[in-house]
Design an enzyme around this catalytic site. Structure first.
Site, PDB file in Angstrom:
ATOM      1  N   LYS A   9       1.065  -0.853   0.159  1.00  0.00           N
ATOM      2  CA  LYS A   9      -0.013  -0.025   0.373  1.00  0.00           C
ATOM      3  C   LYS A   9       0.547   1.212  -0.254  1.00  0.00           C
ATOM      4  CE  LYS A   9      -3.694  -2.772   2.452  1.00  0.00           C
ATOM      5  NZ  LYS A   9      -4.442  -2.916   1.541  1.00  0.00           N
ATOM      6  N   HIS A  31      13.993  -6.222  -4.648  1.00  0.00           N
ATOM      7  CA  HIS A  31      13.915  -7.569  -4.930  1.00  0.00           C
ATOM      8  C   HIS A  31      13.424  -7.324  -6.699  1.00  0.00           C
ATOM      9  CE1 HIS A  31      12.794  -9.632  -1.970  1.00  0.00           C
ATOM     10  NE2 HIS A  31      11.974  -8.962  -1.549  1.00  0.00           N
ATOM     11  N   ASP A  61      15.823  -6.114   5.537  1.00  0.00           N
ATOM     12  CA  ASP A  61      14.043  -6.381   5.131  1.00  0.00           C
ATOM     13  C   ASP A  61      13.555  -7.527   6.228  1.00  0.00           C
ATOM     14  OD1 ASP A  61      12.085  -7.251   3.524  1.00  0.00           O
ATOM     15  OD2 ASP A  61      11.879  -4.776   2.885  1.00  0.00           O
ATOM     16  N   HIS A  83      12.942  -9.635   4.479  1.00  0.00           N
ATOM     17  CA  HIS A  83      13.264 -10.894   3.420  1.00  0.00           C
ATOM     18  C   HIS A  83      14.865 -10.105   2.562  1.00  0.00           C
ATOM     19  CE1 HIS A  83       8.499  -9.932   3.143  1.00  0.00           C
ATOM     20  NE2 HIS A  83       8.621 -11.294   2.863  1.00  0.00           N
ATOM     21  N   ARG A 141       2.482  -8.014   9.072  1.00  0.00           N
ATOM     22  CA  ARG A 141       1.296  -8.465   8.437  1.00  0.00           C
ATOM     23  C   ARG A 141       1.333  -9.846   7.032  1.00  0.00           C
ATOM     24  NH1 ARG A 141      -3.068  -6.137   3.613  1.00  0.00           N
ATOM     25  NH2 ARG A 141      -3.646  -8.255   2.749  1.00  0.00           N
TER      26      ARG A 141
END
Length: 482
Positions: free
Chosen positions: A31, A141, A176, A178, A270
């Site tokens: 978002k 990414h 992060d 990830h 989330r």
């Protein structure tokens, strides 16, 4: 490498209010609105008074193809929700459609995110600031010819390429949750960029970032990966981050640092499964800042948007050496921060699966790899290429790009109210299972639409023309004399 405590440094901050209007679609966890929330919160804390605020230029296709392939960027420029049927083969080829959907204004969104990061790098290169911040950047990414994990254009790689024009060695750090796969891949075979990523590993997107992935060719030992398990807390994270980064600084001796501050590593995210508080996350910023190097701070993931705004606001304050109260000031999104309306969050009671033995073992393996590095490799520097943003050279005949302006904007939402909730039927407070995790492509931050009281503009000639008609965007501008 010398560390300093409490040295106040000049900070510049990039923000374009339009970024908050872009919308990935119903139910998508990424978002861009979170960037607007961050901006509005830090405005209401008064942080804008302590830093220079710029609106970034929109990066053009030529800038993007300094890394990305021509055909991929051409595709991003062309694809729209209303012509997708004509591009079905290319959508498959470039991995666009599911995690990386086609949405209205997709390319403009990429232009703003990338423009802020590249402009930040130029500012640092010209020594016009000590720290540059672009919370809409950090989309780690994206690959050379492929979208991935909610990321389309890799603003980080483009910013690092800009820094390499002036800096022999650039350090990239990624906190992060990830793995920073797109940045690692771009610089995997060079010794001029070291990439260091601390991330969840195992049954988790993107599935890369093994301890044994260390770089190749000239870049061997210049990729550092710290694979982590669920539930890492502040104490454990600090116990690995500080010694590893101290050793990296000692061995690599960078002259500039890029720090990706993805906030999906926070407790309660989330899509995340770590247990860091905002203070624990920000300790990384504080520690990197203590080395007193030119620093670019970028956003990244973060899917519980109220905590994203809290985190990046606090980390902006850390960059500014400014303490801000835990009581949140009233702001345009105040109701999002209930029921406590506080800045800081508490960790959950989840189990930390990272035992001291496990963390120590990984740390020692990384130290062994770092000992293989030659101390500060020498680099033959060539003639410095032209800056990515030539208009910053300050041609006297042109309008002053640094004029102060005041912008009032009515931020209209491009979605129904519930679209900005954190849960969206996907499990309020519940973590996704591992099969969903694999699919849960990393989310990178984009910008917001709120404008601030004092905002500086860095724009191309084209955009200056557009700015002459601000009413077209519902934006009122007036020059504010310094």
């Amino acid at each position: 490498m010398a560390q300093t405590q409490g040295t106040r440094r000049k900070v510049c901050y990039y923000y374009d209010g339009d970024v908050g209007n872009y919308y990935y679609g119903q139910g998508h966890p990424m978002k861009p609105h979170r960037i607007r929330m961050t901006h509005n919160l830090l405005l209401n804390y008064g942080l804008y008074r302590k830093m220079e605020i710029y609106r970034p230029h929109k990066a053009n296709a030529e800038e993007m193809t300094k890394y990305h392939s021509d055909d991929y960027i051409k595709f991003l420029r062309s694809i729209r929700p209303d012509n997708m049927s004509e591009y079905s083969k290319q959508m498959q080829r470039f991995n666009v459609g599911e995690d990386c959907p086609v949405f209205d204004g997709l390319f403009e969104f990429c232009q703003l995110s990338t423009g802020g990061s590249v402009a930040s790098a130029v500012k640092l290169n010209k020594q016009q600031t000590d720290i540059a911040v672009n919370w809409a950047g950090g989309l780690h990414h994206a690959k050379k010819s492929e979208a991935s994990g909610f990321c389309y254009v890799n603003d980080i790689v483009l910013a690092i390429l800009e820094l390499l024009k002036y800096h022999q060695r650039v350090l990239y750090i990624d906190i992060d949750i990830h793995h920073g796969d797109g940045v690692e891949e771009a610089f995997y075979t060079t010794d001029r960029v070291m990439t260091v990523s601390f991330h969840k590993y195992g049954e988790y997107f993107p599935g890369t970032g093994d301890l044994r992935d260390i770089g190749a060719g000239k870049g061997k030992y210049y990729a550092v990966n710290y694979p982590l398990r669920d539930g890492i807390d502040d104490e454990s994270y600090e116990a690995i981050f500080k010694p590893v980064m101290s050793k990296v600084m000692e061995m690599f001796q960078p002259s500039a640092v890029v720090l990706q501050c993805g906030s999906d590593s926070l407790s309660g995210d989330r899509l995340g499964c770590f247990n860091l508080t905002i203070k624990g996350h920000a300790k990384c910023v504080e520690f990197v800042k203590s080395f007193n190097l030119p620093m670019l701070m970028l956003g990244g993931g973060g899917y519980t948007i109220r905590n994203v705004a809290r985190c990046w606001t606090y980390e902006t304050a850390v960059a500014l050496d400014t303490e801000i109260p835990n009581e949140l000031p009233y702001n345009d999104y105040f109701e999002y921060f209930g029921p406590d309306f506080k800045l800081h969050i508490s960790p959950s009671n989840m189990t930390n699966q990272n035992t001291n033995e496990y963390l120590e073992k990984i740390k020692q393996r990384l130290f062994e790899n770092l000992r293989m590095l030659p101390h500060a490799p020498g680099v033959q520097m060539q003639a410095i290429p032209e800056d990515a943003i030539p208009e910053e050279s300050g041609d006297e005949d042109e309008d002053d790009p640094d004029k102060r302006i005041s912008i009032c904007s009515s931020d209209k939402r491009i979605a129904c109210e519930e679209e900005f909730s954190d849960s969206e039927e996907e499990g309020e407070g519940g973590r996704k299972n591992s099969s969903n995790f694999k699919k849960a492509k990393r989310v990178k931050t984009e910008d917001e639409k709120e404008k601030d009281p004092e905002e500086k503009k860095e724009v191309t000639e084209e955009e200056k023309t557009k700015e002459e008609k601000p009413e077209a965007k519902g934006v009122k501008e007036e020059v504010k004399l310094a």
